[in-house]
Design an enzyme around this catalytic site. Sequence first.
Site, short mmCIF file in Angstrom:
data_model
loop_
_atom_site.label_atom_id
_atom_site.label_comp_id
_atom_site.label_asym_id
_atom_site.label_seq_id
_atom_site.Cartn_x
_atom_site.Cartn_y
_atom_site.Cartn_z
N ASN A 8 -8.72 -30.14 -13.49
CA ASN A 8 -9.40 -30.50 -12.23
C ASN A 8 -10.80 -29.90 -12.17
OD1 ASN A 8 -7.67 -32.12 -10.26
ND2 ASN A 8 -6.21 -30.66 -11.11
N HIS A 103 -3.53 -29.96 -3.98
CA HIS A 103 -2.10 -29.66 -4.06
C HIS A 103 -1.36 -30.92 -4.53
CE1 HIS A 103 1.60 -27.55 -3.11
NE2 HIS A 103 2.05 -28.65 -2.54
C1 GAR Z 1 -2.86 -29.28 -10.30
O1 GAR Z 1 -1.85 -30.23 -10.40
C2 GAR Z 1 -2.98 -28.78 -8.88
O2 GAR Z 1 -2.68 -29.74 -7.93
C3 GAR Z 1 -1.96 -27.67 -8.89
O3 GAR Z 1 -2.11 -27.05 -10.13
C4 GAR Z 1 -2.50 -28.03 -11.09
C5 GAR Z 1 -3.64 -27.49 -11.88
O4 GAR Z 1 -3.94 -28.32 -12.97
N1 GAR Z 1 -2.18 -26.77 -7.80
C6 GAR Z 1 -1.19 -26.21 -7.12
O5 GAR Z 1 -0.01 -26.39 -7.37
C7 GAR Z 1 -1.64 -25.29 -5.99
N2 GAR Z 1 -0.57 -25.09 -5.07
P1 GAR Z 1 -5.26 -28.09 -13.81
O6 GAR Z 1 -5.30 -26.62 -14.19
O7 GAR Z 1 -5.10 -28.95 -15.02
O8 GAR Z 1 -6.43 -28.49 -12.98
#
Ligand code: GAR
Length: 202
Positions: A8, A103
């Site tokens: 992200n 989220h």
């Molecule tokens: C994402 O899916 C985000 O929505 C989640 O962590 C992941 C990070 O992915 N966040 C949460 O669960 C926060 N409560 P990434 O490191 O590949 O961006």
Amino acid sequence: MASGNGTNFEALVHACRSGALNGRVERLVVNNPGCGAAQRAERLGIRCHTLDHRLQPSREALDRALSESFQDAQVDLVVMAGWMRIVTPVLIAAYPDRLVNIHPSLLPSFRGVDAVGQALAAGVRLAGCTVHLVCEAVDSGRILIQAAVPVLDGDDRASLAARIQVQEHRILPLGVGIAAQRLRDRTAAGAARWRPADPPSG
Ligand code: GAR
């Protein structure tokens, strides 16, 4: 702010660099040294600051250090792009309406940890992701944008999370743009110019 893989974070950087989002990613802060997000920052040429939560005496101390890092970088907006720590009022008050989270659920469903597993366990046929402003209650602030994806027969955590992530990368820049536009509208309506407060000492 990122804790893990950092896809992200990278999506935000690309959105800024392509002009899809009018902004600049000034710095990344990670809490896990050497995590995927930190490696992406190096590849993308973005300054990365590591604040290991294990070396901080409290959640508040970590948030004070985060706040100082962002004030040093003079950022206008802070994005929790896969930040796996609960934030405290120390950071929330320092960036009022300027702290954005993503989220992996259609809030207000499935707050907290393992949102994708919670959705599978509940048997919902629609899952998704939410970009929202951060307030003191976990995963509860004002919703900026959401995207839904179907839950398919045979989905497991990995397959559903992958489908959700495609949408996360699309809506995170859009949500950040909406948060920024809200701030511009407020300034245009005569609100006092904002500057970050000094972090509380102690
Ligand atoms: C994402 O899916 C985000 O929505 C989640 O962590 C992941 C990070 O992915 N966040 C949460 O669960 C926060 N409560 P990434 O490191 O590949 O961006």
